[in-house]
Design an enzyme around this catalytic site. Sequence first.
Site, PDB file in Angstrom:
ATOM      1  CG  ASP A  11      -1.998  -1.026   1.150  1.00 31.58           C
ATOM      2  OD1 ASP A  11      -2.130  -1.648   0.089  1.00 31.58           O
ATOM      3  OD2 ASP A  11      -2.711  -1.219   2.146  1.00 31.58           O
TER       4      ASP A  11
ATOM      5  CG  ASP B 262     -12.057  -3.792  -1.320  1.00 31.33           C
ATOM      6  OD1 ASP B 262     -11.208  -4.633  -1.689  1.00 31.33           O
ATOM      7  OD2 ASP B 262     -11.806  -2.576  -1.199  1.00 31.33           O
TER       8      ASP B 262
END
Lengths: 194, 252
Positions: free
Chosen positions: B11, B130
């Site tokens: 990330d 997600d």
Amino acid sequence: MKIVIIDYGAGNVFSVSTAIERLGYKAVLSSDINEILTADRVIFPGVGQASSALEELKKRGLDKILPTLKVPVLGICLGMQMMCAHSQEGGGAEGLGIFPMAVRRFEGEEKIPHMGWNDIYGLDSPIMEGVDESKVYFVHSYYVDVDERYTIARCDYMGEFSAAIKKDNFYGVQFHPEKSAEIGERIIRNFINL
Amino acid sequence: MLSKRIIPCLDVKDGRTVKGTNFVNLRDAGDIVELALRYCEQGADELVFLDIAASSDNRATRREWVKNISRAINIPFTVGGGISSVRDVELLMECGADKISINSAALARPELISELSYAFGAQCVVVAVDARKEKDGHWYTYVKGGRVSTGIKLYDWIKQACDRGAGEILFTSMDHDGTHSGYALEPLSVITKMVDVPVIASGGAGKVEDFYDAFAIGGVQAALAAGLFHFGQLTIPQVKQYLKDKGIEIRL
């Protein structure tokens, strides 16, 4: 050593040029015919769709020039496929016809695209020197048949196909040597050193 | 045989990598190029970079770090975060990204998947999804880092994404992410049976057995992990050796 990567708006040219730089060489990115005609090595990359990539080639007159080259030429992935006779992709497209084999879509139980690290074997060429049966990185939904006359490396995914081909000064690899870690670098170095 | 892939995910915020638990409490885990190189040396099969603070302001910054990654590493990598147009992708491809992943922009405008697939080929379009299981027992897609439900059912969305030309599905269970309790095997096994494209499992890896289960039970082609690798609870060679010993095809 003048290495030209053909930049025709349909290739992963940056990745290929950085791979060459990591080996200590410089590459020229160009679609200029004079640059290509004066090269010692020509790399013909390609990602995306065969029919639109072929259009881009034609627009620049490169479809006529490429088959006439006398120096070692390396087609990568779609670049290799476009050097073949005919592709099923995008409703059918005529390739450059350097190799007589057809380009077909994978069919069967496994996932498509064929994506990831797979074994190459039956290696038979100076560009495969020092590359024992190894895993290299593939990303493709279409493949080139095996032809005993031209296939210099094989891979198996729902059947055997050509992982690499050679005819005279023309080489093609279905996998991405620029993304295949040390093995891929070895193959690029072998090509430069031909 | 085609190998199962192990994919560390980084990330990225302002050119550095961060990873939190359940997407909050971000911690700084280091320089991305250095970390990327370390993962390559350890035998990562691919890398994923998710730009978690992507905005139009930092697109130039992103181009710079994507180029730096491309110069440094010799394996494929995917870039995701804030991608919403063909032009965004074109710029990333020019910087050497091999694949891009799209998430909320695709949910907001599904045509984006078709546009990217047509322009660049399906093989470079990763649709990241997600999801959470809601009280009615169904899985739903979420956006905004897993905070906001879209009301769109997970399996319907994945089917649509594939019909529109997704080349790969990256599935993250928000219920499992950061818990280190194993991947969400139930939805994974449904998805892998349902779609023709490769599937990457994400969210929940905590031990070597979790990777084995993702491949053997979930049926995935690749497994992704972040914090687990960043903070050294497990190394890639440990995971790969375990899988190899258990008979999973792996690249060592």
